[in-house]
Design a protein around this motif. Structure first.
Motif, PDB file in Angstrom:
ATOM      1  N   PRO A   1       4.914  -0.159  17.878  1.00  0.00           N
ATOM      2  CA  PRO A   1       3.927   0.898  17.672  1.00  0.00           C
ATOM      3  C   PRO A   1       2.471   0.440  17.735  1.00  0.00           C
ATOM      4  O   PRO A   1       2.162  -0.734  17.570  1.00  0.00           O
ATOM      5  N   ASP A   2       1.592   1.416  17.950  1.00  0.00           N
ATOM      6  CA  ASP A   2       0.149   1.210  17.923  1.00  0.00           C
ATOM      7  C   ASP A   2      -0.258   0.643  16.568  1.00  0.00           C
ATOM      8  O   ASP A   2       0.190   1.108  15.532  1.00  0.00           O
ATOM      9  N   HIS A   3      -1.082  -0.374  16.560  1.00  0.00           N
ATOM     10  CA  HIS A   3      -1.554  -1.066  15.346  1.00  0.00           C
ATOM     11  C   HIS A   3      -0.421  -1.742  14.583  1.00  0.00           C
ATOM     12  O   HIS A   3      -0.551  -2.022  13.398  1.00  0.00           O
ATOM     13  N   GLY A   4       0.690  -2.005  15.240  1.00  0.00           N
ATOM     14  CA  GLY A   4       1.802  -2.680  14.579  1.00  0.00           C
ATOM     15  C   GLY A   4       2.508  -1.782  13.590  1.00  0.00           C
ATOM     16  O   GLY A   4       2.370  -0.566  13.614  1.00  0.00           O
ATOM     17  N   GLU A   5       3.247  -2.394  12.687  1.00  0.00           N
ATOM     18  CA  GLU A   5       4.045  -1.590  11.761  1.00  0.00           C
ATOM     19  C   GLU A   5       3.662  -1.780  10.303  1.00  0.00           C
ATOM     20  O   GLU A   5       4.286  -1.207   9.427  1.00  0.00           O
ATOM     21  N   LEU A   6       2.637  -2.559  10.011  1.00  0.00           N
ATOM     22  CA  LEU A   6       2.276  -2.796   8.612  1.00  0.00           C
ATOM     23  C   LEU A   6       1.385  -1.713   8.029  1.00  0.00           C
ATOM     24  O   LEU A   6       1.414  -1.464   6.826  1.00  0.00           O
ATOM     25  N   TRP A   7       0.592  -1.053   8.842  1.00  0.00           N
ATOM     26  CA  TRP A   7      -0.411  -0.107   8.360  1.00  0.00           C
ATOM     27  C   TRP A   7       0.182   1.036   7.544  1.00  0.00           C
ATOM     28  O   TRP A   7      -0.491   1.623   6.707  1.00  0.00           O
ATOM     29  N   ASN A   8       1.440   1.366   7.787  1.00  0.00           N
ATOM     30  CA  ASN A   8       2.044   2.485   7.049  1.00  0.00           C
ATOM     31  C   ASN A   8       3.219   2.045   6.184  1.00  0.00           C
ATOM     32  O   ASN A   8       4.001   2.861   5.738  1.00  0.00           O
ATOM     33  N   GLN A   9       3.349   0.754   5.956  1.00  0.00           N
ATOM     34  CA  GLN A   9       4.452   0.212   5.168  1.00  0.00           C
ATOM     35  C   GLN A   9       3.893  -0.438   3.894  1.00  0.00           C
ATOM     36  O   GLN A   9       3.160  -1.420   3.969  1.00  0.00           O
ATOM     37  N   ALA A  10       4.205   0.157   2.757  1.00  0.00           N
ATOM     38  CA  ALA A  10       3.738  -0.426   1.497  1.00  0.00           C
ATOM     39  C   ALA A  10       4.374  -1.806   1.334  1.00  0.00           C
ATOM     40  O   ALA A  10       5.589  -1.948   1.439  1.00  0.00           O
ATOM     41  N   PRO A  11       3.575  -2.826   1.095  1.00  0.00           N
ATOM     42  CA  PRO A  11       4.116  -4.186   0.959  1.00  0.00           C
ATOM     43  C   PRO A  11       4.648  -4.438  -0.450  1.00  0.00           C
ATOM     44  O   PRO A  11       4.380  -3.673  -1.378  1.00  0.00           O
ATOM     45  N   GLU A  12       5.396  -5.529  -0.598  1.00  0.00           N
ATOM     46  CA  GLU A  12       5.612  -6.060  -1.940  1.00  0.00           C
ATOM     47  C   GLU A  12       4.213  -6.450  -2.392  1.00  0.00           C
ATOM     48  O   GLU A  12       3.440  -7.016  -1.620  1.00  0.00           O
ATOM     49  N   PHE A  13       3.866  -6.154  -3.633  1.00  0.00           N
ATOM     50  CA  PHE A  13       2.470  -6.297  -4.034  1.00  0.00           C
ATOM     51  C   PHE A  13       2.374  -6.877  -5.429  1.00  0.00           C
ATOM     52  O   PHE A  13       3.154  -6.542  -6.315  1.00  0.00           O
ATOM     53  N   ASP A  14       1.391  -7.753  -5.619  1.00  0.00           N
ATOM     54  CA  ASP A  14       1.113  -8.312  -6.935  1.00  0.00           C
ATOM     55  C   ASP A  14      -0.394  -8.530  -7.024  1.00  0.00           C
ATOM     56  O   ASP A  14      -1.029  -8.891  -6.034  1.00  0.00           O
ATOM     57  N   ALA A  15      -0.945  -8.279  -8.208  1.00  0.00           N
ATOM     58  CA  ALA A  15      -2.387  -8.455  -8.379  1.00  0.00           C
ATOM     59  C   ALA A  15      -2.683  -9.016  -9.759  1.00  0.00           C
ATOM     60  O   ALA A  15      -1.991  -8.709 -10.728  1.00  0.00           O
ATOM     61  N   SER A  16      -3.707  -9.844  -9.805  1.00  0.00           N
ATOM     62  CA  SER A  16      -4.186 -10.430 -11.055  1.00  0.00           C
ATOM     63  C   SER A  16      -5.627 -10.871 -10.806  1.00  0.00           C
ATOM     64  O   SER A  16      -6.109 -10.807  -9.668  1.00  0.00           O
ATOM     65  N   PRO A  17      -6.326 -11.350 -11.831  1.00  0.00           N
ATOM     66  CA  PRO A  17      -7.677 -11.873 -11.587  1.00  0.00           C
ATOM     67  C   PRO A  17      -7.687 -13.053 -10.610  1.00  0.00           C
ATOM     68  O   PRO A  17      -8.723 -13.360 -10.015  1.00  0.00           O
ATOM     69  N   ASN A  18      -6.536 -13.692 -10.396  1.00  0.00           N
ATOM     70  CA  ASN A  18      -6.459 -14.808  -9.446  1.00  0.00           C
ATOM     71  C   ASN A  18      -6.415 -14.345  -7.995  1.00  0.00           C
ATOM     72  O   ASN A  18      -6.627 -15.141  -7.091  1.00  0.00           O
ATOM     73  N   GLY A  19      -6.067 -13.079  -7.771  1.00  0.00           N
ATOM     74  CA  GLY A  19      -6.019 -12.575  -6.406  1.00  0.00           C
ATOM     75  C   GLY A  19      -5.032 -11.441  -6.238  1.00  0.00           C
ATOM     76  O   GLY A  19      -4.368 -11.027  -7.185  1.00  0.00           O
ATOM     77  N   VAL A  20      -4.972 -10.944  -5.018  1.00  0.00           N
ATOM     78  CA  VAL A  20      -4.018  -9.896  -4.668  1.00  0.00           C
ATOM     79  C   VAL A  20      -3.108 -10.442  -3.572  1.00  0.00           C
ATOM     80  O   VAL A  20      -3.550 -11.150  -2.667  1.00  0.00           O
ATOM     81  N   PHE A  21      -1.832 -10.109  -3.674  1.00  0.00           N
ATOM     82  CA  PHE A  21      -0.814 -10.655  -2.781  1.00  0.00           C
ATOM     83  C   PHE A  21      -0.006  -9.520  -2.184  1.00  0.00           C
ATOM     84  O   PHE A  21       0.417  -8.604  -2.895  1.00  0.00           O
ATOM     85  N   CYS A  22       0.203  -9.577  -0.874  1.00  0.00           N
ATOM     86  CA  CYS A  22       1.038  -8.603  -0.166  1.00  0.00           C
ATOM     87  C   CYS A  22       2.059  -9.344   0.682  1.00  0.00           C
ATOM     88  O   CYS A  22       1.745 -10.377   1.279  1.00  0.00           O
ATOM     89  N   ARG A  23       3.275  -8.796   0.738  1.00  0.00           N
ATOM     90  CA  ARG A  23       4.304  -9.339   1.629  1.00  0.00           C
ATOM     91  C   ARG A  23       5.012  -8.171   2.293  1.00  0.00           C
ATOM     92  O   ARG A  23       5.441  -7.233   1.627  1.00  0.00           O
ATOM     93  N   TRP A  24       5.111  -8.267   3.609  1.00  0.00           N
ATOM     94  CA  TRP A  24       5.815  -7.267   4.397  1.00  0.00           C
ATOM     95  C   TRP A  24       6.985  -7.941   5.098  1.00  0.00           C
ATOM     96  O   TRP A  24       6.861  -9.059   5.590  1.00  0.00           O
TER      97      TRP A  24
END
Length: 191
Positions: free
Chosen positions: A95-118
């Motif tokens: 697809p146009d712009h790949g497939e990550l733009w509409n796929q919610a990633p595994e997500f974690d956030a803290s003051p150390n940073g934000v992490f996404c995995r698709w």
């Protein structure tokens, strides 16, 4: 020393995670494929991404067609993987712009940073992005992992027939475990 902090709020029914200190801030919408919706110089009061400020003109909404990038907000930064434009590879439409733009990633956030995995659906790839804040600088770290099952790929490759390959990083796997795994993937009862 500037202390980084993580905050979470809801904007137009999206959960927005912000990594910030007194100098800079970065805001991300996990539901929009981890899209970065704001990158702000808090000292100079400048928003660097189009579509976030002023609040009355925010361009953030759910795409009317999750398969069509053009129906999404288009503002901010998103990851284009495995392709930027629509194309066909080995008979598979990507697809146009790949497939990550509409796929919610595994997500974690803290003051150390934000992490996404698709985990991509079109190709056997896992993609990770970690954003951290140090002083007035954001650091983006990326990792792309080939998660293809080497044994299943080898079975489909004529060139691999009759050859020996080390695919387990020296981890010994009992033969029947491998055979049952292959049979299960082929839909053949193994017991």
């Amino acid at each position: 020393m500037m202390v980084a902090r993580h905050t979470r709020k809801t904007v137009e029914d999206f959960e927005i995670h912000t990594l910030a200190n007194d100098a800079v801030s970065l805001s991300m919408a996990p539901a929009l494929g981890g899209r970065i919706v704001s990158l702000r110089d808090r000292v100079g009061r400048r928003e660097w991404l189009d579509g976030w400020a002023p609040a009355g003109k925010r361009r953030i909404w759910h795409p009317s067609d999750p398969a069509d990038y053009e129906t999404g907000p288009g503002a901010g930064l998103d990851e284009c993987l495995p392709t930027v434009l629509p194309c066909v590879i080995d008979g598979q439409a990507l697809p146009d712009h790949g497939e990550l733009w509409n796929q919610a990633p595994e997500f974690d956030a803290s003051p150390n940073g934000v992490f996404c995995r698709w985990n991509l659906k079109s190709l056997p790839l896992a993609f990770e992005r970690r954003v951290s804040l140090d002083g007035n600088e954001f650091r983006f770290d990326y990792r792309l992992e080939n998660v293809a099952d080497a044994l299943v790929l080898a079975l489909a490759a004529e060139a691999a027939s009759g050859k020996t390959y080390m695919i387990t990083n020296d981890e010994h796997i009992p033969l029947w475990v491998v055979i049952r795994s292959v049979l299960r993937r082929l839909g053949i009862p193994s017991e």
